[in-house]
Write a protein that holds these residues in place. Structure first.
Motif, PDB file in Angstrom:
ATOM      1  N   LEU A 281      45.173  11.845   3.904  1.00  0.00           N
ATOM      2  CA  LEU A 281      45.643  10.920   4.920  1.00  0.00           C
ATOM      3  C   LEU A 281      44.500  10.447   5.803  1.00  0.00           C
TER       4      LEU A 281
ATOM      5  N   GLN B  21      42.781   7.347   4.521  1.00  0.00           N
ATOM      6  CA  GLN B  21      43.516   6.112   4.338  1.00  0.00           C
ATOM      7  C   GLN B  21      43.191   5.125   5.453  1.00  0.00           C
TER       8      GLN B  21
ATOM      9  N   ASN C 219      44.156   1.212   7.414  1.00  0.00           N
ATOM     10  CA  ASN C 219      45.355   0.630   8.020  1.00  0.00           C
ATOM     11  C   ASN C 219      45.808  -0.617   7.299  1.00  0.00           C
TER      12      ASN C 219
ATOM     13  N   LEU D 175      51.506   1.126   3.364  1.00  0.00           N
ATOM     14  CA  LEU D 175      51.569   2.304   4.224  1.00  0.00           C
ATOM     15  C   LEU D 175      51.351   1.973   5.690  1.00  0.00           C
TER      16      LEU D 175
ATOM     17  N   LEU E  65      54.445   1.672   7.948  1.00  0.00           N
ATOM     18  CA  LEU E  65      55.253   2.819   8.330  1.00  0.00           C
ATOM     19  C   LEU E  65      55.007   3.200   9.789  1.00  0.00           C
TER      20      LEU E  65
ATOM     21  N   GLU F 171      57.976   7.802  10.405  1.00  0.00           N
ATOM     22  CA  GLU F 171      58.159   7.646   8.964  1.00  0.00           C
ATOM     23  C   GLU F 171      57.026   8.299   8.193  1.00  0.00           C
ATOM     24  N   ARG F 172      55.809   8.193   8.702  1.00  0.00           N
ATOM     25  CA  ARG F 172      54.679   8.864   8.039  1.00  0.00           C
ATOM     26  C   ARG F 172      54.843  10.372   8.125  1.00  0.00           C
ATOM     27  N   GLN F 173      55.394  10.841   9.223  1.00  0.00           N
ATOM     28  CA  GLN F 173      55.642  12.275   9.389  1.00  0.00           C
ATOM     29  C   GLN F 173      56.672  12.751   8.370  1.00  0.00           C
TER      30      GLN F 173
ATOM     31  N   ILE G  88      61.397   3.915   4.453  1.00  0.00           N
ATOM     32  CA  ILE G  88      60.162   4.154   3.689  1.00  0.00           C
ATOM     33  C   ILE G  88      60.256   3.490   2.321  1.00  0.00           C
TER      34      ILE G  88
ATOM     35  N   TYR H 217      51.977   7.390  -1.096  1.00  0.00           N
ATOM     36  CA  TYR H 217      51.417   7.915   0.160  1.00  0.00           C
ATOM     37  C   TYR H 217      50.101   8.646  -0.076  1.00  0.00           C
TER      38      TYR H 217
END
Length: 215
Positions: free
Chosen positions: A139, A142, A144, A148, A151, A155-157, A189, A211
């Motif tokens: 993560l 990654q 921006n 993804l 999110l 939602e990422r959590q 998601i 993800y």
């Protein structure tokens, strides 16, 4: 359930054999090098392979490459990787073909027997079992851009919890929100990652792979 093990350290290899056999797995082969691993996978066609990334003769990525190559002959072969350290390149390569159950655990997770056995079963069933340390480092790399980026933090959590293989009820308990709220986040998601309706299990795996690949 039939398992192939690849681990060059004799004590750990023997420990894995005994541990899996004690939990009703059948170890059809246990090898200590890359070439033998490839042979064992293609000959035995196991329900799941538990492999060390670094194996003889090069001690680089022999185990992973043997497993990935075997997948060309056995599409969807479930693979659970054990590694001494988080190696992002290898983790991403494992996830790149988007087929079959996949897992990546640090070796010290084996000492949590319940967690390890659950991970082996989950991967064999076509799911994911990703070490929290692996998720954190992937993560962190990654950017921006892409789907993804759409999110929300929550939602990422939720997606990170899905990547560790947790059910909706388990995620709700960990995040202290209702299962209804979790279902809503997961549907959001799926929409944002452009995953059309199909079986929820299939979409969960695809969402997790997207993800972890940072797409």
């Amino acid at each position: 359930m039939r398992v192939v093990i690849a681990e060059d350290l004799a004590l750990l290899r023997d420990g894995l054999i005994r541990l899996l056999q004690a939990h009703d797995f059948t170890v059809v082969a246990a090898v200590d090098n890359g070439p033998d691993l490839h042979t064992a996978l293609t000959q035995h066609k196991p329900d799941v392979a538990v492999i060390d990334v670094r194996l003889p003769p090069t001690f680089t990525d022999e185990g992973l490459q043997a497993a990935i190559d075997a997948r060309t002959h056995l599409p969807g072969l479930p693979i659970l990787v054990l590694s001494q350290h988080v190696e992002q390149l290898y983790a991403r390569e494992l996830l790149s073909d988007h087929t079959g159950g996949v897992g990546y655990l640090l070796k010290d997770r084996v000492f949590d027997i319940g967690q390890f056995i659950e991970a082996v079963r989950r991967v064999a069933d076509g799911g994911t079992a990703m070490d929290p340390a692996v998720i954190s480092q992937l993560l962190a790399r990654q950017d921006n851009q892409g789907p993804l980026a759409q999110l929300t933090p929550r939602e990422r959590q939720v997606l990170a919890e899905m990547a560790e293989g947790r059910s909706n009820s388990a995620i709700a308990g960990r995040l202290y929100i209702t299962e209804k709220a979790i279902s809503k986040h997961i549907n959001n998601i799926f929409t944002k990652l452009d995953l059309p309706p199909s079986s929820d299990d299939s979409r969960r795996v695809l969402a997790v792979l997207a993800y972890l690949n940072g797409r």
